[in-house]
Design a protein around this motif. Structure first.
Motif, PDB file in Angstrom:
ATOM      1  N   ASN A  35       5.777 -42.562  43.389  1.00  0.00           N
ATOM      2  CA  ASN A  35       4.623 -42.953  44.189  1.00  0.00           C
ATOM      3  C   ASN A  35       4.388 -44.456  44.226  1.00  0.00           C
ATOM      4  OD1 ASN A  35       4.050 -40.284  44.855  1.00  0.00           O
ATOM      5  ND2 ASN A  35       2.920 -39.988  42.945  1.00  0.00           N
ATOM      6  N   LEU A  36       5.241 -45.241  43.581  1.00  0.00           N
ATOM      7  CA  LEU A  36       5.095 -46.693  43.603  1.00  0.00           C
ATOM      8  C   LEU A  36       5.585 -47.248  44.933  1.00  0.00           C
ATOM      9  CD1 LEU A  36       6.347 -47.660  40.043  1.00  0.00           C
ATOM     10  CD2 LEU A  36       3.996 -47.485  40.834  1.00  0.00           C
ATOM     11  N   ILE A  37       4.975 -48.339  45.351  1.00  0.00           N
ATOM     12  CA  ILE A  37       5.366 -48.989  46.600  1.00  0.00           C
ATOM     13  C   ILE A  37       6.350 -50.103  46.269  1.00  0.00           C
ATOM     14  CG2 ILE A  37       4.544 -50.381  48.533  1.00  0.00           C
ATOM     15  CD1 ILE A  37       1.873 -48.912  48.289  1.00  0.00           C
ATOM     16  N   GLY A  38       7.354 -50.220  47.094  1.00  0.00           N
ATOM     17  CA  GLY A  38       8.333 -51.282  46.903  1.00  0.00           C
ATOM     18  C   GLY A  38       9.746 -50.736  46.929  1.00  0.00           C
ATOM     19  N   LEU A  39      10.675 -51.657  46.960  1.00  0.00           N
ATOM     20  CA  LEU A  39      12.080 -51.296  47.023  1.00  0.00           C
ATOM     21  C   LEU A  39      12.670 -51.262  45.618  1.00  0.00           C
ATOM     22  CD1 LEU A  39      14.634 -50.787  48.717  1.00  0.00           C
ATOM     23  CD2 LEU A  39      14.986 -53.248  48.705  1.00  0.00           C
ATOM     24  N   PHE A  40      13.242 -50.149  45.263  1.00  0.00           N
ATOM     25  CA  PHE A  40      13.942 -50.016  43.995  1.00  0.00           C
ATOM     26  C   PHE A  40      15.422 -49.886  44.322  1.00  0.00           C
ATOM     27  CE2 PHE A  40       9.706 -48.725  42.917  1.00  0.00           C
ATOM     28  CZ  PHE A  40       9.521 -49.254  41.661  1.00  0.00           C
ATOM     29  N   ALA A  41      16.117 -50.998  44.289  1.00  0.00           N
ATOM     30  CA  ALA A  41      17.534 -51.009  44.649  1.00  0.00           C
ATOM     31  C   ALA A  41      18.361 -51.344  43.415  1.00  0.00           C
ATOM     32  CB  ALA A  41      17.798 -52.015  45.751  1.00  0.00           C
ATOM     33  N   ASN A  42      19.541 -50.797  43.386  1.00  0.00           N
ATOM     34  CA  ASN A  42      20.466 -51.050  42.310  1.00  0.00           C
ATOM     35  C   ASN A  42      21.812 -51.389  42.937  1.00  0.00           C
ATOM     36  OD1 ASN A  42      21.366 -51.280  39.714  1.00  0.00           O
ATOM     37  ND2 ASN A  42      21.434 -49.098  39.292  1.00  0.00           N
ATOM     38  N   VAL A  43      22.582 -52.207  42.278  1.00  0.00           N
ATOM     39  CA  VAL A  43      23.910 -52.550  42.752  1.00  0.00           C
ATOM     40  C   VAL A  43      24.889 -51.557  42.150  1.00  0.00           C
ATOM     41  CG1 VAL A  43      25.685 -54.318  42.804  1.00  0.00           C
ATOM     42  CG2 VAL A  43      23.303 -54.970  42.938  1.00  0.00           C
ATOM     43  N   LEU A  44      25.691 -50.943  43.008  1.00  0.00           N
ATOM     44  CA  LEU A  44      26.636 -49.929  42.578  1.00  0.00           C
ATOM     45  C   LEU A  44      28.058 -50.441  42.805  1.00  0.00           C
ATOM     46  CD1 LEU A  44      26.834 -46.967  41.612  1.00  0.00           C
ATOM     47  CD2 LEU A  44      26.929 -46.316  44.005  1.00  0.00           C
ATOM     48  N   PRO A  45      28.806 -50.703  41.714  1.00  0.00           N
ATOM     49  CA  PRO A  45      30.188 -51.145  41.890  1.00  0.00           C
ATOM     50  C   PRO A  45      31.080 -49.954  42.225  1.00  0.00           C
ATOM     51  CG  PRO A  45      29.616 -51.130  39.573  1.00  0.00           C
ATOM     52  CD  PRO A  45      28.389 -50.740  40.325  1.00  0.00           C
ATOM     53  N   LEU A  46      31.863 -50.095  43.274  1.00  0.00           N
ATOM     54  CA  LEU A  46      32.799 -49.050  43.692  1.00  0.00           C
ATOM     55  C   LEU A  46      34.205 -49.593  43.472  1.00  0.00           C
ATOM     56  CD1 LEU A  46      31.025 -48.089  47.013  1.00  0.00           C
ATOM     57  CD2 LEU A  46      30.869 -46.905  44.826  1.00  0.00           C
ATOM     58  N   ARG A  47      34.844 -49.133  42.408  1.00  0.00           N
ATOM     59  CA  ARG A  47      36.140 -49.655  42.007  1.00  0.00           C
ATOM     60  C   ARG A  47      37.238 -48.670  42.378  1.00  0.00           C
ATOM     61  NH1 ARG A  47      37.298 -51.949  36.014  1.00  0.00           N
ATOM     62  NH2 ARG A  47      39.191 -53.065  36.533  1.00  0.00           N
ATOM     63  N   CYS A  48      38.349 -49.198  42.862  1.00  0.00           N
ATOM     64  CA  CYS A  48      39.462 -48.339  43.240  1.00  0.00           C
ATOM     65  C   CYS A  48      40.779 -49.065  42.989  1.00  0.00           C
ATOM     66  CB  CYS A  48      39.357 -47.932  44.705  1.00  0.00           C
ATOM     67  SG  CYS A  48      40.617 -46.766  45.204  1.00  0.00           S
ATOM     68  N   GLU A  49      41.722 -48.357  42.426  1.00  0.00           N
ATOM     69  CA  GLU A  49      43.059 -48.884  42.180  1.00  0.00           C
ATOM     70  C   GLU A  49      43.919 -48.568  43.404  1.00  0.00           C
ATOM     71  OE1 GLU A  49      46.047 -50.810  40.230  1.00  0.00           O
ATOM     72  OE2 GLU A  49      44.043 -50.578  39.448  1.00  0.00           O
ATOM     73  N   VAL A  50      44.399 -49.611  44.066  1.00  0.00           N
ATOM     74  CA  VAL A  50      45.231 -49.451  45.255  1.00  0.00           C
ATOM     75  C   VAL A  50      46.633 -49.916  44.885  1.00  0.00           C
ATOM     76  CG1 VAL A  50      45.460 -49.979  47.705  1.00  0.00           C
ATOM     77  CG2 VAL A  50      43.215 -50.005  46.653  1.00  0.00           C
ATOM     78  N   SER A  51      47.313 -49.117  44.093  1.00  0.00           N
ATOM     79  CA  SER A  51      48.647 -49.489  43.661  1.00  0.00           C
ATOM     80  C   SER A  51      49.646 -48.450  44.143  1.00  0.00           C
ATOM     81  CB  SER A  51      48.706 -49.610  42.136  1.00  0.00           C
ATOM     82  OG  SER A  51      48.391 -48.367  41.555  1.00  0.00           O
ATOM     83  N   GLY A  52      50.875 -48.822  44.150  1.00  0.00           N
ATOM     84  CA  GLY A  52      51.907 -47.904  44.612  1.00  0.00           C
ATOM     85  C   GLY A  52      51.995 -47.900  46.128  1.00  0.00           C
TER      86      GLY A  52
END
Length: 87
Positions: A35-52
């Motif tokens: 019920n709080l007003i405001g933006l609650f944002a989090n940074v989400l790291p999306l890691r991927c191995e692009v090898s082969g």
């Protein structure tokens, strides 16, 4: 699929095989802050191995698995992740 395409282009351009893209994730999973007003944002790291020698279909599947895995931990504050990595 767009994220997989972006990572394929990034891999081809830079030659890097371990790619991390940061995305903003806005959510209020805790009932006490719903019920709080405001933006609650989090940074989400999306890691991927692009090898082969991956096909685009294989890369898309890999990115999907990595993204779903990252979303299971989206509630962890980014500052805490950085603190744990620096140890």
């Amino acid at each position: 699929m767009v994220l997989a395409a972006w990572k394929a282009v990034w891999h081809r351009y830079t030659g890097a095989s371990d790619l991390i893209v940061f995305a903003s994730w806005a959510n209020r999973p805790q009932p006490e802050i719903k019920n709080l007003i405001g933006l609650f944002a989090n940074v989400l790291p999306l890691r991927c191995e692009v090898s082969g020698d991956l096909s685009f279909r294989e890369l898309t599947a890999r990115v999907r698995v990595e993204q779903l895995g990252a979303l299971t931990h989206h509630g962890v504050p980014f500052e805490k992740v950085v603190k744990l990595i620096r140890r």
